[in-house]
Design a protein around this motif. Structure first.
Motif, mmCIF file in Angstrom:
data_model
loop_
_atom_site.group_PDB
_atom_site.id
_atom_site.type_symbol
_atom_site.label_atom_id
_atom_site.label_comp_id
_atom_site.label_asym_id
_atom_site.label_seq_id
_atom_site.Cartn_x
_atom_site.Cartn_y
_atom_site.Cartn_z
ATOM 1 N N ASP A 88 0.835 -1.211 0.000
ATOM 2 C CA ASP A 88 0.000 0.000 0.000
ATOM 3 C C ASP A 88 0.866 1.255 0.000
ATOM 4 O OD1 ASP A 88 -2.335 -1.462 0.006
ATOM 5 O OD2 ASP A 88 -2.508 -1.485 2.192
ATOM 6 N N LYS A 89 1.913 1.215 0.790
ATOM 7 C CA LYS A 89 2.823 2.360 0.856
ATOM 8 C C LYS A 89 3.443 2.647 -0.517
ATOM 9 C CE LYS A 89 4.300 1.536 5.675
ATOM 10 N NZ LYS A 89 4.115 2.853 6.306
ATOM 11 N N LEU A 90 3.874 1.589 -1.173
ATOM 12 C CA LEU A 90 4.513 1.767 -2.484
ATOM 13 C C LEU A 90 3.505 2.261 -3.520
ATOM 14 C CD1 LEU A 90 6.885 -1.350 -2.711
ATOM 15 C CD2 LEU A 90 7.416 0.984 -1.961
ATOM 16 N N ASN A 91 2.279 1.747 -3.481
ATOM 17 C CA ASN A 91 1.262 2.216 -4.427
ATOM 18 C C ASN A 91 0.896 3.676 -4.183
ATOM 19 O OD1 ASN A 91 0.944 -0.094 -6.044
ATOM 20 N ND2 ASN A 91 -0.365 -1.077 -4.500
ATOM 21 N N LEU A 92 0.847 4.077 -2.910
ATOM 22 C CA LEU A 92 0.619 5.498 -2.592
ATOM 23 C C LEU A 92 1.719 6.357 -3.208
ATOM 24 C CD1 LEU A 92 -0.546 5.486 1.144
ATOM 25 C CD2 LEU A 92 -1.818 6.423 -0.807
ATOM 26 N N PHE A 93 2.930 5.862 -3.064
ATOM 27 C CA PHE A 93 4.064 6.605 -3.633
ATOM 28 C C PHE A 93 3.950 6.720 -5.155
ATOM 29 C CE2 PHE A 93 8.164 5.740 -5.823
ATOM 30 C CZ PHE A 93 8.665 7.037 -5.787
ATOM 31 N N LEU A 94 3.629 5.582 -5.822
ATOM 32 C CA LEU A 94 3.564 5.579 -7.285
ATOM 33 C C LEU A 94 2.452 6.478 -7.825
ATOM 34 C CD1 LEU A 94 4.235 1.789 -8.019
ATOM 35 C CD2 LEU A 94 5.811 3.718 -8.335
ATOM 36 N N SER A 95 1.448 6.751 -7.018
ATOM 37 C CA SER A 95 0.367 7.645 -7.452
ATOM 38 C C SER A 95 0.599 9.093 -7.022
ATOM 39 C CB SER A 95 -0.980 7.160 -6.884
ATOM 40 O OG SER A 95 -0.966 7.199 -5.464
ATOM 41 N N SER A 96 1.712 9.343 -6.343
ATOM 42 C CA SER A 96 2.010 10.698 -5.866
ATOM 43 C C SER A 96 2.734 11.508 -6.940
ATOM 44 C CB SER A 96 2.878 10.634 -4.615
ATOM 45 O OG SER A 96 4.198 10.219 -4.957
ATOM 46 N N PRO A 97 2.686 12.842 -6.852
ATOM 47 C CA PRO A 97 3.357 13.705 -7.842
ATOM 48 C C PRO A 97 4.868 13.486 -7.897
ATOM 49 C CG PRO A 97 1.812 14.977 -6.522
ATOM 50 C CD PRO A 97 1.913 13.636 -5.872
ATOM 51 N N GLU A 98 5.487 13.230 -6.748
ATOM 52 C CA GLU A 98 6.946 13.118 -6.716
ATOM 53 C C GLU A 98 7.460 11.890 -7.465
ATOM 54 O OE1 GLU A 98 8.967 15.275 -5.984
ATOM 55 O OE2 GLU A 98 7.822 16.700 -4.787
ATOM 56 N N SER A 99 6.586 10.908 -7.692
ATOM 57 C CA SER A 99 7.023 9.739 -8.445
ATOM 58 C C SER A 99 7.278 10.082 -9.906
ATOM 59 C CB SER A 99 5.983 8.619 -8.355
ATOM 60 O OG SER A 99 4.794 8.974 -9.047
ATOM 61 N N GLU A 100 6.765 11.218 -10.347
ATOM 62 C CA GLU A 100 6.985 11.676 -11.719
ATOM 63 C C GLU A 100 8.047 12.758 -11.800
ATOM 64 O OE1 GLU A 100 5.530 10.250 -14.238
ATOM 65 O OE2 GLU A 100 4.271 8.957 -12.969
ATOM 66 N N HIS A 101 8.557 13.163 -10.648
ATOM 67 C CA HIS A 101 9.515 14.280 -10.644
ATOM 68 C C HIS A 101 10.783 13.903 -9.868
ATOM 69 C CE1 HIS A 101 6.562 16.878 -12.541
ATOM 70 N NE2 HIS A 101 5.664 16.440 -11.664
ATOM 71 N N LYS A 102 10.839 14.266 -8.599
ATOM 72 C CA LYS A 102 12.055 14.076 -7.809
ATOM 73 C C LYS A 102 12.503 12.616 -7.777
ATOM 74 C CE LYS A 102 14.063 14.897 -3.245
ATOM 75 N NZ LYS A 102 13.855 15.453 -1.886
ATOM 76 N N PHE A 103 11.535 11.697 -7.643
ATOM 77 C CA PHE A 103 11.879 10.273 -7.509
ATOM 78 C C PHE A 103 11.483 9.479 -8.759
ATOM 79 C CE2 PHE A 103 10.959 11.670 -3.058
ATOM 80 C CZ PHE A 103 12.273 11.601 -2.592
ATOM 81 N N GLU A 104 11.641 10.087 -9.908
ATOM 82 C CA GLU A 104 11.242 9.431 -11.156
ATOM 83 C C GLU A 104 12.005 8.125 -11.372
ATOM 84 O OE1 GLU A 104 11.068 10.308 -15.987
ATOM 85 O OE2 GLU A 104 12.116 11.682 -14.632
ATOM 86 N N GLN A 105 13.323 8.148 -11.155
ATOM 87 C CA GLN A 105 14.129 6.950 -11.368
ATOM 88 C C GLN A 105 13.741 5.845 -10.388
ATOM 89 O OE1 GLN A 105 15.194 7.939 -14.462
ATOM 90 N NE2 GLN A 105 16.916 6.602 -13.955
ATOM 91 N N ALA A 141 11.862 -4.095 0.469
ATOM 92 C CA ALA A 141 11.181 -5.154 1.224
ATOM 93 C C ALA A 141 9.678 -4.903 1.330
ATOM 94 C CB ALA A 141 11.796 -5.268 2.614
ATOM 95 N N TYR A 142 9.259 -3.642 1.195
ATOM 96 C CA TYR A 142 7.824 -3.330 1.204
ATOM 97 C C TYR A 142 7.071 -4.058 0.088
ATOM 98 C CZ TYR A 142 8.209 0.608 4.525
ATOM 99 O OH TYR A 142 8.383 1.384 5.637
ATOM 100 N N SER A 143 7.785 -4.451 -0.972
ATOM 101 C CA SER A 143 7.139 -5.035 -2.150
ATOM 102 C C SER A 143 6.562 -6.418 -1.900
ATOM 103 C CB SER A 143 8.137 -5.121 -3.302
ATOM 104 O OG SER A 143 9.134 -6.094 -3.004
ATOM 105 N N ASP A 144 7.044 -7.073 -0.848
ATOM 106 C CA ASP A 144 6.624 -8.435 -0.530
ATOM 107 C C ASP A 144 6.993 -9.419 -1.642
ATOM 108 O OD1 ASP A 144 5.561 -10.287 1.258
ATOM 109 O OD2 ASP A 144 3.607 -10.278 0.264
ATOM 110 N N LYS A 145 8.004 -9.065 -2.420
ATOM 111 C CA LYS A 145 8.503 -9.958 -3.470
ATOM 112 C C LYS A 145 9.717 -10.726 -2.948
ATOM 113 C CE LYS A 145 5.695 -8.682 -6.812
ATOM 114 N NZ LYS A 145 4.795 -9.612 -7.520
ATOM 115 N N PRO A 146 9.922 -11.978 -3.389
ATOM 116 C CA PRO A 146 11.141 -12.695 -3.007
ATOM 117 C C PRO A 146 12.364 -11.934 -3.509
ATOM 118 C CG PRO A 146 9.565 -14.168 -4.074
ATOM 119 C CD PRO A 146 9.059 -12.776 -4.277
#
Length: 453
Positions: A88-105, A141-146
């Motif tokens: 949920d935290k990661l999805n919130l981030f991906l929908s936030s404005p900064e995911s397209e700007h400061k933290f694009e990479q 680790a938030y991703s819950d992926k192996p």
């Protein structure tokens, strides 16, 4: 069971993600490697199709460059107190404005990670533990992926390895292997895939088939490499020219033609093993680029490779081209003419030229000396073995070792190669029209390749 497996290669900038991918896929042309941060700016997918419609897809992702600020930002989005889980935290981030700007990479990495079946987290084990790595791992680790941690650059010991293991354990990542992308071992590669099998059991068939494909690829390349060398040796052994009055120019022409044929073989081997020819400059292969240290016909080069010319009537000024002619009882062939410097060649031609010219008559053939062909075969075999063991992330110069004296002293061609001497039309170098489809030539090529061990 899965029919497709998606593996994201993730980690901090400049830890060797692209290098690892090059080595795992045995292709030095993938991606861009640089000492500058951020060499990889976009997610790059490399797909391999297998039998039964299986696929394995590697994703080379950008480096996580500002993990401390990213971790802080992700946790501020839910006010630190929310019961939102990691995804949920990661999805919130991906929908936030900064995911397209400061933290694009960083967003590109996280987005791909969530789409993948597992991640390979690359660690530069030479680096000390810093806060940025802790926050980076916590975010992943938030991703819950192996996640499989791969300790890269382990060829030399690191004082930080134990600390890295402790950090990974605290984050909850317990699967790790050591695998140096520059100096890889087959055993290390096997452990890497075995670890992935434990993390992604449904991908068992895909990973087993992928490992078998890589193994078969190594066997096929080694066989094809021997055919490349065999064809080169047949070309040179069958090559001859009709002597004329200008012996010196004829010898120089023949030597240059053989040098060019060796360079073609080098290029063919680099291409076969998927090492970029354009990347292998004279600086990268200093002993293979027609320079002083590599010339087949340079006596000093022969000494550097561990070959010392025997003393004889033309000692120190041999020419490497055997002349089918005896002068005063001395055969100008393998006993005396064993490749020397051009300066010595000119002196020899001047000193002996008139005597040779006076004896030449009719259609006298000039051929390449057995010892030179033997030397050529050993050089190319050394290169083949070097490429067999070389990691595709290795950009250091290819240096060939000195040759074992017992290997070259015999100076004998493989028995299967002797027959090529009588077939000038088998050579791509000579003046005759090449008959590649010649069944006997193909049989000889196969036999020579089988003898090249």
């Amino acid at each position: 069971m899965l029919s497709e497996i998606n593996l994201a290669i993730v980690g901090h900038a400049n830890v060797g993600k692209t290098s690892l991918l090059r080595t795992l896929t045995q292709d030095s042309r993938l991606g861009t490697i640089s000492d500058k941060p951020g060499s990889t700016r976009h997610v790059e997918a490399i797909t391999f199709s297998l039998d039964n419609n299986y696929k394995i897809i590697f994703y080379d992702t950008p480096g996580l460059e500002d993990s401390i600020a990213l971790y802080d930002y992700i946790n501020r989005l839910d006010g630190y107190q929310s019961k939102a889980d990691g995804i949920d935290k990661l999805n919130l981030f991906l929908s936030s404005p900064e995911s397209e700007h400061k933290f694009e990479q960083e967003a590109k990495v996280i987005r791909q990670l969530l789409k993948s079946d597992a991640a390979i987290y690359v660690v530069d084990v030479r680096e000390p533990i810093l806060d940025k790595y802790h926050d980076e791992l916590a975010t992943l680790a938030y991703s819950d992926k192996p996640i499989l941690a791969v300790f890269n650059y382990t060829a030399s010991s690191s004082p930080y390895e134990a600390e890295w293991k402790k950090l990974l354990s605290r984050i909850g990542i317990h699967a790790l292997v050591s695998f140096d992308a520059v100096f890889p071992s087959i055993e290390g590669e096997q452990r890497l895939y075995q670890s992935l099998l434990l993390l992604i059991e449904p991908a068992k068939n895909i990973l087993n088939q992928w490992q078998e494909k890589i193994k078969q690829q190594r066997i096929d390349r080694n066989h094809r490499a021997k055919l490349v060398i065999a064809e080169t040796l047949v070309d040179v052994a069958a090559y001859n020219e009709i002597a004329n009055d200008n012996i010196e120019e004829m010898i120089k022409t023949m030597q240059n033609n053989v040098r060019q044929r060796e360079q073609k073989a080098i290029n063919d081997l680099l291409s076969l093993y998927q090492f970029s020819i354009s990347q292998q400059s004279s600086e990268n292969i200093p002993v293979l680029q027609g320079r002083f240290a590599s010339d087949l016909f340079n006596k000093e080069a022969l000494k550097l490779m561990g070959i010392h010319l025997s003393k004889g009537v033309l000692s120190g000024a041999a020419i490497g081209a055997g002349v089918d002619l005896a002068v005063g009882g001395i055969t100008l062939g393998s006993a005396a003419l064993i490749g020397a410097a051009i300066g010595g060649l000119a002196q020899t031609a001047k000193h002996y030229g008139n005597r040779i010219k006076n004896k030449l008559s009719g259609r006298t053939k000039m051929t390449i000396d057995d010892a030179i062909i033997c030397f050529l075969s050993l050089r190319l075999l050394q290169l083949k073995e070097s490429l067999n063991l070389r990691g595709h992330a290795n950009s250091m110069p290819i240096i060939l070792a000195k040759l074992d004296e017992s290997a070259w002293k015999k100076g004998k061609l493989p028995k299967s190669l002797q027959i090529a001497r009588a077939h000038a039309n088998w050579s791509t170098i000579g003046r005759h029209k090449l008959k590649k489809e010649d069944a006997q030539r193909q049989e000889v090529l196969s036999n020579v390749a089988n003898e090249l061990e």
